[in-house]
Design a protein around this motif. Structure first.
Motif, short mmCIF file in Angstrom:
data_model
loop_
_atom_site.label_atom_id
_atom_site.label_comp_id
_atom_site.label_asym_id
_atom_site.label_seq_id
_atom_site.Cartn_x
_atom_site.Cartn_y
_atom_site.Cartn_z
N GLN A 50 0.84 -1.20 0.00
CA GLN A 50 0.00 0.00 0.00
C GLN A 50 0.88 1.25 0.00
OE1 GLN A 50 -3.82 0.14 0.40
NE2 GLN A 50 -3.20 -1.62 -0.82
N ASP A 51 1.55 1.49 -1.13
CA ASP A 51 2.53 2.57 -1.19
C ASP A 51 2.28 3.54 -2.32
OD1 ASP A 51 3.13 0.93 -3.30
OD2 ASP A 51 5.16 0.41 -2.63
N GLY A 52 1.06 3.55 -2.87
CA GLY A 52 0.73 4.50 -3.92
C GLY A 52 1.10 4.07 -5.31
N ARG A 53 1.64 2.88 -5.47
CA ARG A 53 2.00 2.41 -6.81
C ARG A 53 0.74 2.02 -7.57
NH1 ARG A 53 5.40 -2.97 -5.71
NH2 ARG A 53 6.16 -1.64 -3.99
N THR A 127 -4.69 2.66 -8.02
CA THR A 127 -3.65 3.05 -7.07
C THR A 127 -3.81 2.31 -5.75
OG1 THR A 127 -3.62 5.26 -8.05
CG2 THR A 127 -2.60 5.01 -5.88
N THR A 129 -3.67 2.25 -2.26
CA THR A 129 -3.63 3.19 -1.14
C THR A 129 -4.85 2.97 -0.27
OG1 THR A 129 -3.36 5.53 -0.55
CG2 THR A 129 -4.86 5.05 -2.36
N ALA A 130 -4.78 3.42 0.98
CA ALA A 130 -5.84 3.15 1.94
C ALA A 130 -7.19 3.70 1.49
CB ALA A 130 -5.47 3.75 3.29
N TYR A 131 -8.25 2.93 1.78
CA TYR A 131 -9.62 3.32 1.47
C TYR A 131 -10.47 2.87 2.66
CZ TYR A 131 -13.84 3.94 -1.43
OH TYR A 131 -15.05 4.34 -1.95
N LYS A 138 -7.65 2.56 -5.18
CA LYS A 138 -8.48 3.72 -5.50
C LYS A 138 -8.26 4.19 -6.94
CE LYS A 138 -9.09 6.91 -2.37
NZ LYS A 138 -8.83 7.97 -1.37
#
Length: 398
Positions: A50-53, A127, A129-131, A138
């Motif tokens: 979960q690093d924006g990749r 992406t 990342t947290a949701y 996302k």
């Protein structure tokens, strides 16, 4: 000397040759990178990065996430998110990826609009990342039904035979843990699979039955189980000629009443005429007796009830489901079939040989298959395995 010098590579030619070699190497590297990008990640891999990749992830639709640890598996409220997992039977939200469904994809991938998507495999690119303060994906740029690339499987890759009499669509791995087993091993596997369900309260059962038992020829009516009569959905209640909620596994056999659990499990609850429901009471199932008024083809005596031929198999499979679903490990009685018609309040229901005969005599029809699918996709999220695989009754009970 001049001739020898002319055979040596000139510096300009050497440089050009090197450039050619490098130029040829570049497409190879690009091709490898493209192949890597085409491969999809599992949900577990996506949760760990979960690093924006940007990533492409394949998983099975479990339900609609509404909070960090809450995922709806029925009664969906919006088309804005889905939860994916590496197995279709996953129940732990910590092993689910919350996928944002943006406006472009809601008409196809939102569960409020597409409840039958539950249990199917979906591939999404977006992406990581947290949701909902939870591991997520996302801003999707691509979504499709089915697998993509070559994700590393985390569930059994064993093929599941086409289910006998199943209407689908349900995920092919739903029964993966049971395939190839028999006897107690099959029983244990099926129990593990079907005990994962959304539990309804007794009031919700009214609405569920109006959906699951809808008359195929009249959407305003339901079909009554023993009577076979098509009756208005709105005429449910306790008055004469109303229909009410029949517990096919009589609730006194185990004394579980109408509390959430076996008392509200729609897989064995059916609409029935109030008077006919009373005539059945809590009797075991067997053949013979006197004709039941308002239920042509059904018979009853002092200790047993025989349903009409068209639903004999339906009754048998509902009883089998209850015996497998409720094994005494979740606070409810351990329900079992036996060869008695005098079971009283014990958690038993008979007669087993007769029920097995009815199961063979009356295989699953389109109405029963649709009902099973409806319960799975709209209400409880679990299935009656003996509707999908009638052969498993023999594999367990002989």
């Amino acid at each position: 000397m001049d001739m020898k010098s002319s055979t040596r590579p000139r510096p300009g030619r050497l440089i050009a040759a090197l450039i050619a070699v490098v130029t040829l190497a570049v497409p190879v590297a690009v091709s490898a990178t493209s192949a890597s990008a085409a491969a999809t990640s599992t949900v577990a891999q996506a949760l760990a990065t979960q690093d924006g990749r940007t990533a492409t992830v394949t998983g099975y639709v479990i339900g609609q996430p509404t909070a960090t640890s809450t995922v709806l598996t029925s009664g969906y409220t919006a088309d804005t998110a889905i939860a994916l997992a590496d197995t279709a039977t996953e129940t732990g939200t910590s092993r689910m990826l919350y996928v944002q469904i943006t406006a472009d994809y809601r008409s196809t991938f939102g569960l409020l609009t597409n409840p039958s998507l539950r249990g199917r495999q979906v591939t999404a690119t977006g992406t990581l990342t947290a949701y909902f303060s939870h591991g997520g994906l996302k801003s999707p740029t691509a979504m499709s039904v089915g697998g993509g690339g070559t994700p590393t499987p985390t569930a059994s890759a064993s093929p599941t035979p086409a289910p006998t009499g199943s209407t689908g669509p349900y995920d092919s791995t739903y029964y993966a843990g049971a395939v190839g087993k028999s006897g107690s091993a099959l029983r244990t596997s099926l129990h593990t699979i079907i005990k994962t369900q959304t539990k309804l309260n007794y009031d919700q059962v009214w609405e569920a039955l109006k959906d699951t038992d809808q008359d195929p020829a009249n959407a305003n009516n339901v079909i009554l189980l023993y009577s076979g009569r098509s009756q208005s959905k709105s005429s449910n209640g306790g008055g004469a000629n109303d229909w009410n909620r029949e517990h096919v596994w009589a609730k006194s056999h185990g004394d579980f009443g109408t509390a959430t659990g076996p008392g509200t499990d729609v897989h064995h609850l059916r609409p029935e005429d109030v008077t006919v429901n009373s005539a059945r009471g809590n009797k075991d199932f067997d053949t013979g007796g006197s004709a039941v008024a308002e239920a042509a083809g059904s018979y009853t005596d002092a200790d047993s009830f025989e349903p009409r031929n068209a639903v004999k198999g339906d009754v048998a499979r509902m009883i089998m489901y209850m015996a497998i679903r409720y094994e005494g490990d979740d606070g409810w009685p351990n329900l079992e079939m036996n060869n008695s018609v005098t079971n009283g309040s014990a958690p038993y229901l008979g007669r087993l040989p007769v029920l097995l005969q009815w199961h063979r005599q009356d295989p699953p029809d389109a109405f029963e298959q649709r009902r099973n699918q409806r319960i799975y996709e709209r209400w409880q999220g679990n299935r009656n395995p003996f509707v999908d695989h009638p052969e498993w009754a023999t594999a367990i009970w002989g």
